[in-house]
Write an enzyme that holds these catalytic residues in place. Structure first.
Site, PDB file in Angstrom:
ATOM      1  N   ARG A 180      26.830  37.202  40.445  1.00  0.00           N
ATOM      2  CA  ARG A 180      27.750  36.980  41.560  1.00  0.00           C
ATOM      3  C   ARG A 180      27.062  37.274  42.887  1.00  0.00           C
ATOM      4  O   ARG A 180      27.319  36.597  43.884  1.00  0.00           O
ATOM      5  CB  ARG A 180      28.999  37.837  41.412  1.00  0.00           C
ATOM      6  CG  ARG A 180      29.924  37.387  40.279  1.00  0.00           C
ATOM      7  CD  ARG A 180      31.236  38.139  40.312  1.00  0.00           C
ATOM      8  NE  ARG A 180      31.993  37.826  41.505  1.00  0.00           N
ATOM      9  CZ  ARG A 180      32.915  38.643  42.036  1.00  0.00           C
ATOM     10  NH1 ARG A 180      33.155  39.824  41.486  1.00  0.00           N
ATOM     11  NH2 ARG A 180      33.583  38.284  43.120  1.00  0.00           N
ATOM     12  N   CYS A 239      31.708  45.598  47.400  1.00  0.00           N
ATOM     13  CA  CYS A 239      31.679  44.899  46.108  1.00  0.00           C
ATOM     14  C   CYS A 239      32.467  43.612  46.290  1.00  0.00           C
ATOM     15  O   CYS A 239      32.300  42.919  47.286  1.00  0.00           O
ATOM     16  CB  CYS A 239      32.245  45.787  45.003  1.00  0.00           C
ATOM     17  SG  CYS A 239      33.890  46.450  45.368  1.00  0.00           S
TER      18      CYS A 239
END
Length: 282
Positions: A180, A239
């Site tokens: 990601r 995050c």
């Protein structure tokens, strides 16, 4: 009795539950793909005296479409919820989940954000407790917990943007998985990639193969290698939506590297702005 402010192991928690003073125990188990799964699992069995904190309802605030998937809750709303669940001022808090501390670390950071330092994550979480047995939920009595001044400051998104544009002093650390971070397999947020200049530290790298947190010395060496000459206090932990970044914040605290900041909106907020720059290369 000692105060636990980062981790507590199963044996120490057993002693507290058996001998007192009684801690406030919160189950934070959750599944991002099935938001009710954690609460259902809690109802089926949990640690003695544990109450449930839901990531969406309790540990996050309302979403506006521009503030990320898990924005910070209102301080007083969260404090009132903790009072409702029986939390007393100065009481030892133990938080846990069944996901390696992924969501318990969010609760740990939020309690510290409210000024409550006596909060620890159960090392190994629910899997480490299985041999001790499970208990049925109990009804809490109201507590007297109130919010105090934040011990850890969040960083304003504008400051982050300026740092990216002008190569400011902040080091941005992204707790998402490497794919990601590279912009691959992005199924949750508007765009794939990462904040320019960010460094990647997948939160699960804080755990050993047995699911327990790595020793403090190991974590310290790994984070020093990541941050280089930058002090932890000049690092911004982010995050996808401000949840697993708390796992890195907890690991830094265990390592004795205090003062890092959380970017609550994280990638879900950053990527929602079409004008915000992104990178995809490592």
């Amino acid at each position: 009795m000692p105060t636990y402010s980062t981790l507590i192991n199963r044996h120490a928690l057993e002693a507290l539950l058996r001998e007192g003073p009684a801690p406030a125990v919160f189950d934070c188990s959750f599944d991002l793909a099935d938001p009710e799964k954690g609460e259902i699992a809690y109802a089926q069995g949990h640690l003695p005296s544990a109450q449930y904190l839901h990531l969406g309802r309790d540990l996050s605030g309302p979403k506006t479409g521009h503030n990320g998937r898990h924005p910070l809750p209102d301080r007083e709303v969260l404090a009132a919820r903790l009072r409702e669940l029986g939390l007393q001022r100065g009481q030892q808090v133990v938080v846990y989940d069944a996901q390696g501390g992924m969501f318990a670390a969010r609760a740990w950071w939020l309690l510290r954000w409210l000024g409550h330092s006596a909060v620890a994550v159960l090392d190994g979480g629910l899997p480490a407790w299985q041999a001790a047995g499970l208990a049925l939920p109990s009804t809490p009595t109201p507590g007297d917990f109130v919010s105090a001044e934040a011990l850890v400051a969040s960083i304003d998104r504008v400051a982050l943007l300026e740092s990216v544009r002008h190569q400011g002093p902040w080091v941005i650390v992204d707790a998402r998985a490497a794919d990601r971070f590279r912009g691959e397999n992005e199924t949750l947020d508007a765009r794939g990639g990462h904040i320019p200049g960010a460094r990647n530290r997948f939160f699960r790298g804080n755990l050993a193969e047995d699911g327990l947190f790595k020793p403090a010395a190991v974590l310290r060496d790994e984070f020093k290698a990541l941050l280089g000459d930058t002090d932890a206090r000049q690092s911004v932990q982010q995050c996808g939506s401000g949840v697993t970044a708390c796992h890195n914040l907890l690991a830094l605290e265990i390592a004795g590297m205090r003062g890092a900041s959380l970017y609550p909106g994280s990638w879900s907020e950053w990527s929602s702005d079409p004008d915000a720059p992104i990178e995809t290369a490592l």
